[in-house]
Design a protein around this motif. Structure first.
Motif, PDB file in Angstrom:
ATOM      1  N   GLY A 256       0.880  -1.149  -0.042  1.00  0.00           N
ATOM      2  CA  GLY A 256       0.097  -0.012   0.017  1.00  0.00           C
ATOM      3  C   GLY A 256       0.843   1.436   0.013  1.00  0.00           C
ATOM      4  O   GLY A 256       0.558   2.266  -0.927  1.00  0.00           O
ATOM      5  N   LYS A 257       1.923   1.284   0.653  1.00  0.00           N
ATOM      6  CA  LYS A 257       2.651   2.484   1.044  1.00  0.00           C
ATOM      7  C   LYS A 257       3.734   2.812  -0.205  1.00  0.00           C
ATOM      8  O   LYS A 257       3.742   3.679  -1.041  1.00  0.00           O
ATOM      9  N   THR A 258       4.013   1.573  -0.898  1.00  0.00           N
ATOM     10  CA  THR A 258       4.881   1.407  -1.895  1.00  0.00           C
ATOM     11  C   THR A 258       3.939   2.133  -3.234  1.00  0.00           C
ATOM     12  O   THR A 258       4.261   3.049  -4.043  1.00  0.00           O
ATOM     13  N   ALA A 259       2.991   1.780  -3.357  1.00  0.00           N
ATOM     14  CA  ALA A 259       1.887   2.393  -4.395  1.00  0.00           C
ATOM     15  C   ALA A 259       1.462   3.852  -4.380  1.00  0.00           C
ATOM     16  O   ALA A 259       1.313   4.524  -5.027  1.00  0.00           O
ATOM     17  N   HIS A 260       1.197   4.126  -2.928  1.00  0.00           N
ATOM     18  CA  HIS A 260       1.043   5.666  -2.532  1.00  0.00           C
ATOM     19  C   HIS A 260       2.250   6.521  -3.000  1.00  0.00           C
ATOM     20  O   HIS A 260       2.113   7.337  -3.697  1.00  0.00           O
ATOM     21  N   LEU A 261       3.675   6.092  -2.718  1.00  0.00           N
ATOM     22  CA  LEU A 261       4.710   6.911  -3.379  1.00  0.00           C
ATOM     23  C   LEU A 261       4.719   6.933  -4.680  1.00  0.00           C
ATOM     24  O   LEU A 261       4.713   8.229  -5.200  1.00  0.00           O
ATOM     25  N   LEU A 262       4.216   6.026  -5.469  1.00  0.00           N
ATOM     26  CA  LEU A 262       4.372   5.965  -6.971  1.00  0.00           C
ATOM     27  C   LEU A 262       2.911   6.877  -7.493  1.00  0.00           C
ATOM     28  O   LEU A 262       3.049   7.282  -8.685  1.00  0.00           O
ATOM     29  N   GLU A 263       1.979   6.730  -6.821  1.00  0.00           N
ATOM     30  CA  GLU A 263       0.938   7.589  -7.227  1.00  0.00           C
ATOM     31  C   GLU A 263       1.245   9.067  -7.035  1.00  0.00           C
ATOM     32  O   GLU A 263       0.572   9.836  -7.854  1.00  0.00           O
ATOM     33  N   LEU A 264       1.860   9.429  -6.057  1.00  0.00           N
ATOM     34  CA  LEU A 264       2.321  10.800  -5.873  1.00  0.00           C
ATOM     35  C   LEU A 264       3.586  11.462  -6.793  1.00  0.00           C
ATOM     36  O   LEU A 264       3.724  12.546  -6.495  1.00  0.00           O
TER      37      LEU A 264
END
Length: 436
Positions: A256-264
């Motif tokens: 989840g946190k990996t994906a959030h980084l890449l979304e931003l």
């Protein structure tokens, strides 16, 4: 599915948790048709386990066989006053179905279970009052857990324990590359679902819903992630990193946190986790969201086995911990943990910090977080790390979010989620490596 069958599976799950197995593992082996109902009942049993166990001991001082005890305790927990899951069934229906469950698994015990449960119904107020003198029965946590929380949070410990027994909210993270929280709330309304914006990327549902009912979930428009967990990526990014910046997400699963980084941001992310099976969930998450990161199954404490020698611009260390901040989502955790686990976990956390800090560029940012409310896994561990490093201090105004306690009265810090999010318990520390 008959309630008696669900009670058989729920009692088996309780017996397994008592033997040290996680509820998730047990549910994975539960027949698919029985899994949702078993999970709902097991969650409520585990949230009432302290009182139910004390009531069983009060009503039947001589412990029956483990499988009989598990079924009896399960039924007592579901008959407990204020139990909203058990309230879906009339008390006498629960008793009758528990007796039927006994006939399926331990026929000779059926009369005994019937007698104990009917006595509990007859004398329920008296029995409940008698056992509530014991803090374990009244607060439904192990005594050592209660004592540690009381020492860590003298004015807030009871509220944390009460929040642990609540049903958690379902909070979504809106993909910033696709849409906004406000626009997604409108999509939810069009689908007949209620949602409220509770953070820069967070939407809290009015009531939990299957992800298959969420507009755009399969297309990567939204993910399930608690509001407290959504602090990690913005905190690490700060004022922004240059495109292609090298970022390590240590202990990355489930992603989840990996994906959030890449979304931003456009980043070169290495997602690391020691569990190869859990790491596959990171790949699945990124695939659904249309994002790309490198993944590696390795121990963060041993960089010589996975590091290429190039320093990272930023590191996110979501360290393994007691999970004491997310007990309302995993009610078995409080019964599985032991007092000796906390210092052992703190030692692992310290080893990870010490191993990863040299991999960070001067001027780079490291975010350390745990989903724990115990100070040993939060500010105490970071204080010890700062002392080992010498001359290092926390970053932020106030200095890092620090401890966030679960529930609507989450500690009011600058970076805390909206109070309406009712976020989980977390700890965050932001560190910047000094320039030469």
């Amino acid at each position: 599915m008959p309630l008696s069958t669900l009670l058989v599976h729920t009692a088996a799950a309780l017996q397994a948790v008592r033997a040290g197995r996680s509820l998730n593992d047990v549910l994975d082996r539960c027949p698919p048709a029985a899994r949702p109902g078993t999970q709902a009942l097991a969650f409520q049993v585990l949230r009432r386990l302290g009182g139910a166990q004390a009531a069983r001991q009060h009503l039947a001082p001589k412990a029956p066989a483990p499988n009989v005890d598990a079924l009896l305790t399960t039924a007592l927990a579901l008959l407990w006053p204020g139990d909203d899951t058990g309230a879906r069934y009339a008390p006498h229906t629960l008793v009758n179905q528990a007796v039927e469950a006994a006939k399926q698994t331990a026929r000779a015990s059926a009369p005994f279970i019937n007698a104990v449960l009917r006595r509990f119904l007859r004398d329920r107020d008296t029995v409940v009052a008698a056992v509530q003198a014991d803090p374990v029965a009244a607060l439904n946590h192990p005594r050592w857990w209660i004592d540690r929380l009381r020492a860590d949070w003298p004015s807030a410990w009871r509220g944390v324990l009460e929040a642990d027994n609540d049903h958690p909210p379902m909070t979504l993270r809106v993909n910033a590359r696709r849409t906004t929280p406000q626009a997604y709330v409108a999509r939810l309304a069009a689908a007949g679902l209620e949602g409220t914006v509770v953070g820069p990327h967070a939407v809290r549902l009015g009531r939990p819903a299957p992800v298959s009912d969420l507009p755009g979930f399969a297309d990567g428009d939204v993910s399930v992630q608690d509001a407290a967990a959504q602090l990690a990526a913005p905190l690490l990014l700060g004022g922004g990193l240059p495109p292609g910046a090298r970022v390590l997400d240590a202990c990355a699963a489930p992603g989840g946190k990996t994906a959030h980084l890449l979304e931003l941001a456009d980043l070169d992310v290495l997602a690391l986790d020691s569990d190869a099976d859990r790491l596959r969930r990171v790949d699945d998450t990124l695939h659904r969201l249309g994002l790309v990161a490198r993944t590696a199954a390795a121990d963060a404490r041993q960089p010589d086995t996975w590091w290429d020698g190039q320093a990272f611009d930023a590191i996110l260390l979501d360290a393994p911990c007691s999970a004491s901040g997310i007990v309302r989502r995993h009610p078995d955790v409080r019964w599985l943990r032991r007092p000796t686990d906390i210092p052992a976990l703190a030692e692992t956390q310290a080893a990870m910090l010490d191993a990863l800090w040299p991999l960070l560029k001067p001027g780079g940012r490291l975010v350390y977080c745990t989903c724990s409310v115990f100070r040993a896994e939060g500010d105490a561990g970071i204080d010890a790390f700062l002392q080992r490093q010498g001359g290092l201090s926390l970053v932020g105004r106030p200095p890092s979010p620090g401890h966030l306690l679960p529930g609507p009265d989450n500690r009011a810090v600058e970076d805390a989620p909206d109070a309406g999010a009712s976020p989980d318990g977390f700890y965050y520390a932001l560190l910047t490596k000094p320039l030469p």
